[in-house]
Design an enzyme around this catalytic site. Structure first.
Site, PDB file in Angstrom:
ATOM      1  N   ASP A   1       0.859  -1.182   0.000  1.00 48.31           N
ATOM      2  CA  ASP A   1       0.000   0.000   0.000  1.00 48.31           C
ATOM      3  C   ASP A   1       0.894   1.230   0.000  1.00 48.31           C
ATOM      4  OD1 ASP A   1      -2.343   1.669   0.392  1.00 48.31           O
ATOM      5  OD2 ASP A   1      -1.719   1.881   2.473  1.00 48.31           O
ATOM      6  N   SER A   2       0.280   2.381  -0.231  1.00 54.16           N
ATOM      7  CA  SER A   2       1.026   3.630  -0.162  1.00 54.16           C
ATOM      8  C   SER A   2       1.494   3.938   1.261  1.00 54.16           C
ATOM      9  CB  SER A   2       0.140   4.768  -0.660  1.00 54.16           C
ATOM     10  OG  SER A   2      -1.067   4.787   0.080  1.00 54.16           O
TER      11      SER A   2
ATOM     12  N   CYS B   1      -4.247  -1.194  -2.028  1.00 57.01           N
ATOM     13  CA  CYS B   1      -4.388   0.255  -2.165  1.00 57.01           C
ATOM     14  C   CYS B   1      -5.275   0.500  -3.378  1.00 57.01           C
ATOM     15  CB  CYS B   1      -2.997   0.861  -2.393  1.00 57.01           C
ATOM     16  SG  CYS B   1      -2.998   2.624  -2.760  1.00 57.01           S
TER      17      CYS B   1
ATOM     18  N   GLU C   1      -5.796   9.299   9.760  1.00 56.22           N
ATOM     19  CA  GLU C   1      -4.412   9.179  10.255  1.00 56.22           C
ATOM     20  C   GLU C   1      -4.195   9.988  11.525  1.00 56.22           C
ATOM     21  OE1 GLU C   1      -1.288   9.094   7.414  1.00 56.22           O
ATOM     22  OE2 GLU C   1      -2.309   7.523   6.284  1.00 56.22           O
TER      23      GLU C   1
ATOM     24  N   CYS D   1     -11.395   3.410  -0.516  1.00 56.20           N
ATOM     25  CA  CYS D   1     -10.066   3.872  -0.112  1.00 56.20           C
ATOM     26  C   CYS D   1      -9.726   3.079   1.139  1.00 56.20           C
ATOM     27  CB  CYS D   1     -10.122   5.371   0.197  1.00 56.20           C
ATOM     28  SG  CYS D   1      -8.629   5.992   0.978  1.00 56.20           S
TER      29      CYS D   1
ATOM     30  N   HIS E   1      -8.457   3.631   3.878  1.00 62.25           N
ATOM     31  CA  HIS E   1      -8.700   4.188   5.212  1.00 62.25           C
ATOM     32  C   HIS E   1     -10.178   4.169   5.608  1.00 62.25           C
ATOM     33  CE1 HIS E   1      -4.705   5.639   4.391  1.00 62.25           C
ATOM     34  NE2 HIS E   1      -4.615   6.254   5.551  1.00 62.25           N
TER      35      HIS E   1
HETATM   36  N1  DGL Z   1      -4.113   3.811   0.083  1.00 60.03           N
HETATM   37  C1  DGL Z   1      -4.761   4.881  -0.645  1.00 60.03           C
HETATM   38  C2  DGL Z   1      -6.002   4.344  -1.361  1.00 60.03           C
HETATM   39  O1  DGL Z   1      -6.579   3.344  -0.986  1.00 60.03           O
HETATM   40  C3  DGL Z   1      -5.135   6.030   0.268  1.00 60.03           C
HETATM   41  C4  DGL Z   1      -3.955   6.832   0.772  1.00 60.03           C
HETATM   42  C5  DGL Z   1      -3.181   7.529  -0.329  1.00 60.03           C
HETATM   43  O2  DGL Z   1      -3.692   8.491  -0.926  1.00 60.03           O
HETATM   44  O3  DGL Z   1      -2.077   7.085  -0.597  1.00 60.03           O
HETATM   45  O4  DGL Z   1      -6.413   4.904  -2.327  1.00 60.03           O
END
Ligand code: DGL
Length: 275
Positions: free
Chosen positions: A13-14, A76, A155, A187, A189
């Site tokens: 993931d990011s 992600c 976050e 997303c 989160h």
């Molecule tokens: N993990 C990203 C997503 O699911 C969210 C956080 C980001 O913007 O990197 O799109």
């Protein structure tokens, strides 16, 4: 079955958000080992271009392949939206993203054919959810809405907070006005905001959590490829779950300990630009 069956799943993931996907894999596929990479130095991906996210994702795949993984989960939404083809090309392993599994369930569950998707700007801009939903059910109407403020709120730990509620409602007003009966939390989160969203939208809207659906699809994929781990985890395996990040390892471990059902004592740093 070979020892490949006992190899870990590479999950990336990011940053922190993909832990919601890792959590579902841990809960639903308890025998599987995980190597998680969070690109905490380069997060967020949600405001970056396709080319950049593709390049980052390819580097991560090259790193994960050094860990002798048997499959990759792109945990992600943005990386799935922009880079699933690049990841497949680079990986040469079974790959699954989070968009298709969520889209499949939303199509199966909608009654009136109106589906809302909330996600990052990049995911919404890519149109990947609309494409996935329409390819499964051409008659559905999809209302996508970018919600860029929700990632920082999560976050900051503001999961149950009037400020977060207010912002969720501002974003959702437009989606709800279109009469959706199903809402994809598109997303990583947003599953952490599930109870706040549920409280605000009421019981009549189905909330689809792609993290959970991805864990289910992963189980199917492993079975189909005969790659599922068949031996129960041994108590003396010191590291069924390993965590790597590109920055801020301590903060990552703190967040991981808040949301995972295990103790994460540390995450190791990787110079991801070297891959
Ligand atoms: N993990 C990203 C997503 O699911 C969210 C956080 C980001 O913007 O990197 O799109």
């Amino acid at each position: 079955m070979s020892s490949l069956n006992e190899a870990p799943i590479g999950v990336f993931d990011s940053g922190l958000g993909g832990l919601t996907v890792a959590r579902e894999i841990m809960r639903n596929l308890p025998r599987e080992k995980i190597v998680y990479f969070g690109d905490t130095a380069r997060v967020p991906y949600g405001s970056k271009s396709r080319q950049t996210v593709e390049r980052y994702s390819r580097q991560i795949v090259r790193f994960l392949k050094t860990q002798e993984i048997k499959a990759i989960v792109i945990a992600c939404n943005t990386a799935t939206a922009f880079a699933i083809d690049a990841v497949r090309e680079e990986a040469d392993l079974p790959v699954i993203g989070v968009i298709e599994p969520g889209a499949r369930v939303a199509c199966a569950e909608t009654g009136n054919g109106r589906i809302g998707v909330i996600a990052t700007r990049a995911t919404v801009g890519s149109g990947a959810y609309t494409e996935a939903l329409r390819s499964l059910r051409p008659d559905v109407r999809v209302i996508e809405k970018a919600c860029p403020l929700l990632v920082p709120l999560v976050e900051e730990g503001l999961l149950h907070d009037p400020v977060t509620d207010e912002i969720i409602m501002r974003y959702l007003d437009e989606v709800l006005e279109n009469g959706v009966d199903t809402l994809i939390l598109g997303c990583t989160h947003y599953p952490l905001l599930r109870s706040a969203i549920r409280k605000l939208v009421g019981d009549s809207i189905r909330l689809v959590n792609p993290a959970y659906e991805t864990a289910r699809s992963l189980a199917e994929l492993l079975e189909e490829k005969q790659l599922e781990c068949t031996v129960p985890r041994s108590a003396d395996d010191p590291s069924p779950y390993r965590f790597f990040v590109s920055d801020q390892a301590e903060r990552f471990a703190e967040f991981a300990n808040m949301i995972l059902p295990i103790d994460v004592s540390m995450a190791r740093l990787v110079r991801i630009e070297d891959y």
